[in-house]
Design an enzyme around this catalytic site. Sequence first.
Site, PDB file in Angstrom:
ATOM      1  N   LYS A 188      25.143  40.927  21.370  1.00 11.91           N
ATOM      2  CA  LYS A 188      23.709  41.264  21.503  1.00 11.91           C
ATOM      3  C   LYS A 188      23.202  42.013  20.426  1.00 11.91           C
ATOM      4  O   LYS A 188      23.917  42.957  19.507  1.00 11.91           O
ATOM      5  CB  LYS A 188      23.472  42.368  22.689  1.00 11.91           C
TER       6      LYS A 188
ATOM      7  N   GLU B  12      13.821  46.280  28.150  1.00 11.01           N
ATOM      8  CA  GLU B  12      14.082  47.757  28.521  1.00 11.01           C
ATOM      9  C   GLU B  12      12.916  48.445  28.383  1.00 11.01           C
ATOM     10  O   GLU B  12      11.969  48.747  27.471  1.00 11.01           O
ATOM     11  CB  GLU B  12      15.008  48.363  27.423  1.00 11.01           C
TER      12      GLU B  12
ATOM     13  N   ASP C 169      28.029  44.715  21.886  1.00  9.39           N
ATOM     14  CA  ASP C 169      26.653  45.140  21.167  1.00  9.39           C
ATOM     15  C   ASP C 169      26.937  45.556  19.836  1.00  9.39           C
ATOM     16  O   ASP C 169      27.821  46.294  19.650  1.00  9.39           O
ATOM     17  CB  ASP C 169      26.242  46.246  22.163  1.00  9.39           C
TER      18      ASP C 169
ATOM     19  N   ASP D 105      26.357  49.883  22.947  1.00 11.20           N
ATOM     20  CA  ASP D 105      26.605  50.838  21.796  1.00 11.20           C
ATOM     21  C   ASP D 105      26.006  52.413  22.614  1.00 11.20           C
ATOM     22  O   ASP D 105      26.032  53.058  21.919  1.00 11.20           O
ATOM     23  CB  ASP D 105      25.663  50.378  20.689  1.00 11.20           C
TER      24      ASP D 105
ATOM     25  N   GLU E  52      19.240  44.068  18.682  1.00 11.23           N
ATOM     26  CA  GLU E  52      18.089  44.687  19.249  1.00 11.23           C
ATOM     27  C   GLU E  52      16.913  44.076  18.065  1.00 11.23           C
ATOM     28  O   GLU E  52      17.143  43.908  17.080  1.00 11.23           O
ATOM     29  CB  GLU E  52      18.264  46.079  18.995  1.00 11.23           C
TER      30      GLU E  52
END
Length: 335
Positions: free
Chosen positions: A128, A197, A98, A59, A130
């Site tokens: 994916k 990250e 994403d 993204d 978050e």
Amino acid sequence: MSTRPRKPGPATPAPGKLALPELLQMKARGEKIVMVTAYDAPGARLADAAGIDLILVGDTAAMVVLGHDSTLPVTLEEMLFLTRSVARAAKRPLIIGDMPFGTYEASDGDAVHNAVRFVKEGGADVVKLEGAGPSLSRVRAITGAGIGVMGHVGLTPQSATVLGGFKAQGRTAEQARQVYEDALALERAGCFAVVLEAVPAAVAERITEALTVPTIGIGAGPECDGQVLVYHDLLGLTEGRAPRFVKRYANLAEEIRGALTSYAAEVRSGAYPAPEHTYAMPEDELELFSEAYSSKSQRLDRSFPTDTRAEPAPPEGGTASGASAKRVQETHTDG
Ligand code: KIV
């Protein structure tokens, strides 16, 4: 034939496609996993040719492709559009769609529905998302529907406002414990890998040791099982200050600016196009043509097409100006 609705089964890997379980084996063998983002067919083709294992249609497209200031505005439709172009071009790498902000937060149902769209309409192999917390239930729901999920903890850009900006995470013992617990919870929920990250290398190392599934680091030190970078960052297409973890392996912005500047200068000076970029025509045909237009009044002769909006028919043995691969092939051999 049964008419019962069927759950989307695990995507059958195309021949030559890296199989998802191979990632676990790579971790077991201590073989690093290489991941990069890509957003279009040329990028995906080059990543495949370079032997990249995983392509994330991130993204980050919102920022590096679409010109937004954060990842939040990119829509599912935009992500599907980009994912399709990547999926058409990359054969071996696993393609990770994403899930953009707003497509999985509200409910497990939304998350499954939109993950299925990534696979069916976007051609992604897996998705994916978050965070942990409420995302754990989404991971269980999506994996329950037969779609692999990659987790993402530490700096999660979709929650950058809540995190206080694009800052490294896990730098206090308490924060580090939280990142560690979140990563473990994502593995328990069914993630096949977890992105870490912007977390301290020592924290990422502990998480990597504790997880059975691979960790993919971005600003998380060398001990992760794999690394990911944003395509535009590693190629030097993004300019200005980059995060600490970015290494620029090329300076394509400079190259591209130089090429465009030369092109503009040559068009203006008349140096481009040169004879080798120009089509000739048989002398007799040129004569006929010149006769027809020998005086100004004859320019209105209706026997020649005057509608400049219409594409002229391809000349015998030649081509019209339409952009097609066929045109490229033919014109390359045209004297
Ligand atoms: O969207 C993205 O590019 C990402 C990577 C930074 C991991 O999530």
